[in-house]
Design a protein around this motif. Structure first.
Motif, PDB file in Angstrom:
ATOM      1  N   UNK A   1       0.807  -1.216   0.000  1.00  0.00           N
ATOM      2  CA  UNK A   1       0.000   0.000   0.000  1.00  0.00           C
ATOM      3  C   UNK A   1       0.845   1.274   0.000  1.00  0.00           C
ATOM      4  N   UNK A   2       2.081   1.191   0.512  1.00  0.00           N
ATOM      5  CA  UNK A   2       2.927   2.386   0.598  1.00  0.00           C
ATOM      6  C   UNK A   2       4.382   1.965   0.648  1.00  0.00           C
ATOM      7  N   UNK A   3       5.257   2.794   0.060  1.00  0.00           N
ATOM      8  CA  UNK A   3       6.693   2.541   0.151  1.00  0.00           C
ATOM      9  C   UNK A   3       7.421   3.876   0.270  1.00  0.00           C
ATOM     10  N   UNK A   4       8.455   3.896   1.105  1.00  0.00           N
ATOM     11  CA  UNK A   4       9.301   5.073   1.280  1.00  0.00           C
ATOM     12  C   UNK A   4      10.747   4.644   1.057  1.00  0.00           C
ATOM     13  N   UNK A   5      11.452   5.387   0.216  1.00  0.00           N
ATOM     14  CA  UNK A   5      12.857   5.101  -0.073  1.00  0.00           C
ATOM     15  C   UNK A   5      13.703   6.306   0.304  1.00  0.00           C
ATOM     16  N   UNK A   6      14.831   6.063   0.923  1.00  0.00           N
ATOM     17  CA  UNK A   6      15.804   7.105   1.244  1.00  0.00           C
ATOM     18  C   UNK A   6      17.181   6.621   0.817  1.00  0.00           C
ATOM     19  N   UNK A   7      17.794   7.334  -0.127  1.00  0.00           N
ATOM     20  CA  UNK A   7      19.132   7.002  -0.638  1.00  0.00           C
ATOM     21  C   UNK A   7      19.222   5.588  -1.189  1.00  0.00           C
ATOM     22  N   UNK A   8      18.155   5.113  -1.814  1.00  0.00           N
ATOM     23  CA  UNK A   8      18.165   3.778  -2.419  1.00  0.00           C
ATOM     24  C   UNK A   8      18.403   3.914  -3.914  1.00  0.00           C
ATOM     25  N   UNK A   9      19.535   3.393  -4.364  1.00  0.00           N
ATOM     26  CA  UNK A   9      19.949   3.425  -5.772  1.00  0.00           C
ATOM     27  C   UNK A   9      19.887   4.844  -6.312  1.00  0.00           C
ATOM     28  N   UNK A  10      19.051   5.120  -7.318  1.00  0.00           N
ATOM     29  CA  UNK A  10      19.039   6.482  -7.875  1.00  0.00           C
ATOM     30  C   UNK A  10      17.912   7.346  -7.298  1.00  0.00           C
ATOM     31  N   UNK A  11      17.331   6.941  -6.180  1.00  0.00           N
ATOM     32  CA  UNK A  11      16.252   7.693  -5.536  1.00  0.00           C
ATOM     33  C   UNK A  11      16.723   8.265  -4.205  1.00  0.00           C
ATOM     34  N   UNK A  12      17.007   9.588  -4.150  1.00  0.00           N
ATOM     35  CA  UNK A  12      17.395  10.163  -2.853  1.00  0.00           C
ATOM     36  C   UNK A  12      16.251  10.123  -1.849  1.00  0.00           C
ATOM     37  N   UNK A  13      15.011  10.373  -2.305  1.00  0.00           N
ATOM     38  CA  UNK A  13      13.843  10.277  -1.424  1.00  0.00           C
ATOM     39  C   UNK A  13      12.594  10.097  -2.281  1.00  0.00           C
ATOM     40  N   UNK A  14      11.849   9.034  -2.013  1.00  0.00           N
ATOM     41  CA  UNK A  14      10.612   8.740  -2.742  1.00  0.00           C
ATOM     42  C   UNK A  14       9.578   8.236  -1.750  1.00  0.00           C
ATOM     43  N   UNK A  15       8.369   8.768  -1.841  1.00  0.00           N
ATOM     44  CA  UNK A  15       7.234   8.289  -1.049  1.00  0.00           C
ATOM     45  C   UNK A  15       6.095   7.996  -2.013  1.00  0.00           C
ATOM     46  N   UNK A  16       5.668   6.744  -2.064  1.00  0.00           N
ATOM     47  CA  UNK A  16       4.607   6.336  -2.982  1.00  0.00           C
ATOM     48  C   UNK A  16       3.476   5.671  -2.235  1.00  0.00           C
ATOM     49  N   UNK A  17       2.267   5.911  -2.699  1.00  0.00           N
ATOM     50  CA  UNK A  17       1.087   5.208  -2.217  1.00  0.00           C
ATOM     51  C   UNK A  17       0.510   4.454  -3.406  1.00  0.00           C
ATOM     52  N   UNK A  18       0.235   3.176  -3.218  1.00  0.00           N
ATOM     53  CA  UNK A  18      -0.248   2.333  -4.304  1.00  0.00           C
ATOM     54  C   UNK A  18      -1.761   2.199  -4.277  1.00  0.00           C
TER      55      UNK A  18
END
Length: 108
Positions: A29-46
């Motif tokens: 339902x949701x994912x948060x990425x910090x410094x993962x591969x080429x994503x410095x910060x991403x917040x997604x809701x599915x």
């Protein structure tokens, strides 16, 4: 370059399309990425049913799928070493996600 183009777009596809393989007991339902591969910060809701990732080559669509895989299996599907998943110039990364399991949100 991905600077002027959003790397992802969540869209629910209308119509009678149904996923062939689903696990109704565990839905991301949701994912948060910090410094993962080429994503410095991403917040997604599915969306509950179908989600599409749209973007130019090299914008990180596959890296989002790898992040979901990482949450499920505690390792990358692509890189054998965790250090290869860190955003350039950073010292670590974090992946946080929420799954709906039997109607309840579970954070990983």
């Amino acid at each position: 370059s991905c600077e002027n183009t959003p790397p992802i777009a969540n869209r629910q596809i209308a119509g009678s399309l149904k996923p062939r393989f689903t696990d109704p007991t565990r839905v991301p339902s949701k994912i948060e990425l910090y410094n993962f591969k080429n994503h410095p910060e991403v917040n997604l809701t599915f969306e509950h049913k179908i989600n599409c990732f749209l973007g130019k080559n090299g914008c990180g669509k596959t890296n989002l799928l790898d992040a979901i895989y990482y949450l499920s299996f505690t390792k990358s599907a692509i890189n054998p070493f965790d250090t290869q998943n860190i955003y350039w110039g950073q010292t670590g990364f974090m992946i946080k996600g929420s799954f709906q399991t039997h109607g309840q949100a579970r954070e990983v």
